[in-house]
Design a protein around this motif. Sequence first.
Motif, short mmCIF file in Angstrom:
data_model
loop_
_atom_site.label_atom_id
_atom_site.label_comp_id
_atom_site.label_asym_id
_atom_site.label_seq_id
_atom_site.Cartn_x
_atom_site.Cartn_y
_atom_site.Cartn_z
N GLY A 1 0.79 -1.22 0.00
CA GLY A 1 0.00 0.00 0.00
C GLY A 1 0.83 1.27 0.00
N ALA A 2 0.26 2.32 0.58
CA ALA A 2 0.81 3.67 0.44
C ALA A 2 2.20 3.83 1.04
N SER A 3 2.61 2.97 1.96
CA SER A 3 3.91 3.14 2.59
C SER A 3 5.06 3.01 1.60
N LEU B 1 -14.68 1.41 12.12
CA LEU B 1 -13.58 2.19 11.56
C LEU B 1 -13.82 2.52 10.09
N GLY B 2 -14.40 1.59 9.36
CA GLY B 2 -14.59 1.77 7.92
C GLY B 2 -15.36 3.02 7.58
N ARG B 3 -16.38 3.37 8.35
CA ARG B 3 -17.18 4.55 8.02
C ARG B 3 -16.51 5.85 8.48
N ASP C 1 -0.08 4.68 -8.51
CA ASP C 1 -0.97 5.36 -7.58
C ASP C 1 -1.08 4.58 -6.29
N GLY C 2 -1.76 5.17 -5.32
CA GLY C 2 -1.99 4.54 -4.02
C GLY C 2 -3.13 5.25 -3.34
N LEU C 3 -3.51 4.77 -2.16
CA LEU C 3 -4.66 5.31 -1.43
C LEU C 3 -4.23 5.97 -0.14
N ILE C 4 -4.69 7.19 0.04
CA ILE C 4 -4.53 7.94 1.28
C ILE C 4 -5.79 7.74 2.11
N GLY C 5 -5.66 7.69 3.43
CA GLY C 5 -6.82 7.58 4.31
C GLY C 5 -7.20 8.93 4.87
N TYR C 6 -8.38 9.44 4.48
CA TYR C 6 -8.84 10.75 4.96
C TYR C 6 -9.90 10.57 6.04
N THR C 7 -9.82 11.43 7.07
CA THR C 7 -10.83 11.45 8.12
C THR C 7 -11.73 12.68 7.93
N TYR D 1 -6.54 1.84 3.14
CA TYR D 1 -6.99 0.53 2.66
C TYR D 1 -7.96 -0.11 3.66
N THR D 2 -8.48 0.71 4.57
CA THR D 2 -9.49 0.24 5.51
C THR D 2 -10.79 -0.04 4.76
#
Length: 449
Positions: A84-86, A268-270, A361-367, A260-261
Motif C-alpha cells: 500500500g501507500a507506505s 472504523l470503515g465509516r 498510484d496509491g490510497l490515502i486515508g482521509y478522516t 486501505y481500511t
Amino acid sequence: MSGTGRHPTLLELSRGHVPEGAGLSFAPYWWEAAPRPNLDAVALPEVADVVIIGSGFTGLSAALTLMRNGRVPLVLEREVPGFGASTRNGGQIGSGNQKFRVRHLIALRGEEKARAMLREGVAMLDYIAELVEREAIACDFVRCGRFRGAIRPAHYEAMARDMEDLRAFAGVESYMVPRAEQQQEIGSDLFHGGSVLPGDASLHPGRYHAGLMARITAAGGSVIGGAGVTGIRAEPGGFSLATARGQVRCRAVIVATNGYTDGMLPELGRRIVPVGSGLIATGDIPSALFDALMPRGRVYGNTNRVFSYFRAAPGARRIVWGGRVGRLASARAPAAYAHLARDLLQTFPALSEVPVTHGWDGLIGYTYDEVPHLGRTRAGVHYALGYCGTGVSRATYFGHKVAMQLLEAPEGQTAFDDLAFPAFPVHPVAKRAVSVFETWYRLRDTYNF
C-alpha cells in the motif's frame, strides 16, 4: 512496462498522445531498489500474541515497538508486504505542519490543544529521525528542508503569517523567500516566492519499509502476505480473526490499514474515506539542467488546493512528482498520469523532452475532521490511521504510540488521545464524491475563485 519500446516524454504524456510502443512501468519507482518480498509461503499460526492488520509504516512501527518490549506480534497483509501507500508515497517528511493553518487549527481546537498537536507534529519528525539512526536503517534519510511555492501573491502573504505562527506555537524554524530570490531555491518562474522549512526531511520509502521489515524478521517477528483479514470477533481472553488463509486467535489486535481500511470493521470503515494519489518518475535529466531546477535538493510543494509535491529521487537526476490521481482512465493506462505531466511541465517547461519511466498510484486515508486518530474501538481493538496525506512520520509515530498504549505504558500518551473520531455523515456518498470535489478545486485553482 506497458508497450515494447521507449518511454513517453513529458510533453507526449501531458497531451495524452503516447506513441505506439511507448509506455510506463506501473510499479512504484521505489520498488526497483526495494522489491516487494514474497512471504505468502509463511505458515499462518493458529494462535498469536498480538495481531497487527496492515504491513505499512504504522503496522511495522507498532510491531518493532512491541518486539523491543518483549511482545511477539504477527503482522498480516492482504497483498504482498508493503503493497500500500507506505511504498507508494513521495517520501517527504514534515515538521509540525498540519492540514490547517495555525490560526484555523486554534479556532477549531482552542489554543492549548492546537499548541500540543503542533508540537507533537515536530516530535513525529524527530522520532523517525531517531528511529532510523537507532535501528541503522539505510533509507537515504536526510534533513533536506522543504520549499513551498506560492501560486499567487496572496498565498505568499498568508504563508508568511502562518510561518510566524508556526514558530510561535511550535518552535518550528522557517524563513520566507521572495519571488526575486526564489531562483536560489527552485529553477521556476511559476511561483510568487515561497517558504522554507529547513528542518523537514526526505527518505526512500521503499528502502525504509524494507529496513523496518528486516529489523522485525531479524528479531523473530512474522509478517505474512496474502492473509487479508475479513472479520474480527471478540471472545473471552482476546479475539478470533478470519483471514484469507484461515483462523487465528490472539490476545490483542491493532488495525493499521489507513487508506486501505474496508468493511472488515465497520466502526472504523465509516470513519475513513480512501483518496487516490498518483505519482510519476522521470528518466535521467542532464546534470546542468537538473542542478538549476533544484539547486538546494529540497522537497517541494505548492499552495494550490489540489497541490503537487515533488523531489529528486535519491542518488539520481530524476524527479518524482505527485498529486491527486486521475480517475478518467485506468491506473494502468498512461492517460491516468497526463495531468501530473502537465503540472510538472507548468513548473519546469524545459523538461518537455525528458522521458517518464514510471506512473503509479496509491490510497490515502482521509478522516472527516482531517486529523489522524488512534485509540480503541468499543470491542477493544486498537487502531491508528487517518493520516490525510502526511503519513510517513505520522504513521511511524502513531504505530509506536498505539503499541505503547497496548502495553499500557505512560509513553503511549498523545495530544490526539481525547479527540472525538467522527464518522462521515453519508459514507458511501463521501467516497463517490471525492473526484467531484477534486474537479471543483482544480477549477478554483485555475480561475482563482
